[in-house]
Design a protein around this motif. Sequence first.
Motif, PDB file in Angstrom:
ATOM      1  N   ALA A  52      46.095  28.801  45.337  1.00  0.00           N
ATOM      2  CA  ALA A  52      45.240  29.756  44.632  1.00  0.00           C
ATOM      3  C   ALA A  52      45.757  31.145  44.961  1.00  0.00           C
ATOM      4  CB  ALA A  52      43.801  29.597  45.086  1.00  0.00           C
ATOM      5  N   ASP A  53      45.945  31.974  43.943  1.00  0.00           N
ATOM      6  CA  ASP A  53      46.378  33.347  44.250  1.00  0.00           C
ATOM      7  C   ASP A  53      45.153  34.159  44.674  1.00  0.00           C
ATOM      8  OD1 ASP A  53      45.010  34.146  41.984  1.00  0.00           O
ATOM      9  OD2 ASP A  53      46.804  34.676  40.819  1.00  0.00           O
ATOM     10  N   ARG A  54      45.338  35.449  44.900  1.00  0.00           N
ATOM     11  CA  ARG A  54      44.224  36.237  45.451  1.00  0.00           C
ATOM     12  C   ARG A  54      43.089  36.410  44.452  1.00  0.00           C
ATOM     13  NH1 ARG A  54      45.459  38.571  50.365  1.00  0.00           N
ATOM     14  NH2 ARG A  54      47.602  38.120  50.959  1.00  0.00           N
ATOM     15  N   GLY A  55      43.368  36.101  43.191  1.00  0.00           N
ATOM     16  CA  GLY A  55      42.297  36.141  42.183  1.00  0.00           C
ATOM     17  C   GLY A  55      41.703  34.762  41.944  1.00  0.00           C
ATOM     18  N   GLU A  56      41.991  33.816  42.853  1.00  0.00           N
ATOM     19  CA  GLU A  56      41.468  32.439  42.758  1.00  0.00           C
ATOM     20  C   GLU A  56      41.960  31.691  41.526  1.00  0.00           C
ATOM     21  OE1 GLU A  56      39.982  30.813  45.184  1.00  0.00           O
ATOM     22  OE2 GLU A  56      40.169  32.648  46.372  1.00  0.00           O
ATOM     23  N   ARG A  57      43.148  32.077  41.015  1.00  0.00           N
ATOM     24  CA  ARG A  57      43.738  31.293  39.921  1.00  0.00           C
ATOM     25  C   ARG A  57      44.670  30.274  40.548  1.00  0.00           C
ATOM     26  NH1 ARG A  57      44.840  36.403  39.240  1.00  0.00           N
ATOM     27  NH2 ARG A  57      43.404  37.567  37.914  1.00  0.00           N
ATOM     28  N   SER A  58      44.663  29.071  40.008  1.00  0.00           N
ATOM     29  CA  SER A  58      45.572  28.050  40.527  1.00  0.00           C
ATOM     30  C   SER A  58      46.948  28.231  39.892  1.00  0.00           C
ATOM     31  CB  SER A  58      45.032  26.657  40.221  1.00  0.00           C
ATOM     32  OG  SER A  58      45.954  25.703  40.703  1.00  0.00           O
TER      33      SER A  58
END
Length: 431
Positions: A79-85
């Motif tokens: 997950a990136d820092r924006g919570e996108r996988s």
Amino acid sequence: MTDKASKKKFKALQAPKGVPDYVPPASAEFRAVKERFTRTAHEAGYEHIELPIFEETSLFARGVGESTDVVSKEMYTFADRGERSVTLRPEGTAGVMRAVIQHNLDRGQLPVKLVYNGPFFRYERPQAGRYRQLQQVGVEAIGVDDPALDAEIIALADRCFRSVGLAGYRLELTSLGDGSDRPAYREKLQTFLRGLPLDEETQRRAEINPLRVLDDKRPEMQEMLAEAPLMLDHLSAESRAHFESVTGLLDDLGIAYTINPRMVRGLDYYTKTCFEFVHDGLGAQSGIGGGGRYDGLMAQLGGQDLSGIGFGLGVDRTLLALEAEGKKASSGRRVDVYGVPLGAEAKREMVRIVDHLRAAGISADMSYGDRGLKGAMKGADRAGALFALVLGESELETGSVAVKDLKDHDQQEVALNDVVTHIRGCLGNHS
Ligand code: HAM
């Protein structure tokens, strides 16, 4: 802290497990293979495409297939820092398709012919020739369902391998059918598999992805599968005609192949023609490149229903194959010309000469750090240079430089102002 003490405190850092470094001089081979493959594709009209190293995870889940090992077990997903996988790309075809759809490349001249290169990431168990960061040069030809294009792609892969001097490989070929004949075959295979005393995991695989079961390398499984129905015997008339057309064209081109009806590719998008280049000098990881048609992929990713075909050539494994054949893809030459200045004044002049050579497109380096003649000549040797330019006091006095041909040990005095022209002429004779 002394050097020794600091070494004890901090463990020396290493590249992550299963990730190769390519450092000089071996990196010259790496670069040569990548460049030759890429150039060969350009010469066949493929255009460069540069794609992101990471993509939304759903691209690979939808494109490559959830039931494949690549997607279910091997992806570097986080997950990136924006919570996108997001996922580090495990292969290139899905990303190319995404970009073709996004940028409407499929609305222009067809086929769209693209070539890419770079690292891909798979969390596999590392071993010789199997890495977690692998390098590929790949091509994709999108939008025309023509057997001649299949033949072009296969011939191109073959030409790529030949361009680096590789010889000891073979081509395996099959057809995986398409939407019209595969469902019926899949059912037939499943019925056959259900009749076998399979272990639980294999039973599960047989339900989700029965074709993959054919790839089970265990001897007892191979024995049980000897009588399994094969896709190649169940092709529709159209798929068969396509395949026969491809093999006919390969015959015309003089490209040798063996038909391997049991070939299983590790990615789900394949249809019709599929192929693998195998090198026997590599042990278990013998696939140096592979590819095939993927006629449903674009629609699967939300684009038009256009066909496609391509390949990925493994740069790492090609290097290992070259090593196994005792061959080199690069000349091992770092520069053509190496400057050897003896003394401060000579150094000042040599900096200028080397700069002029480079400006003229001639590769050049020089000795630094006030080394003597012997040490500097060693530098020329290590660089693999064809010529050394020796500039000492006597040369400075006469306004000339001694040009040493390091191959035939010839030496000539050349006026300082004529060095670039002289070297250019010599290099012309050398090539
Ligand atoms: P692939 O067969 O998964 O196909 O990979 C292509 C090549 O990459 C293999 O033949 C092998 O040489 C190399 N390779 C794969 N995994 C590893 C690894 N773990 N370590 C070292 N080398 C490896 C594809 O990736 C498809 N995208 C090819 C394609 C393009 N099909 C249609 N278009």
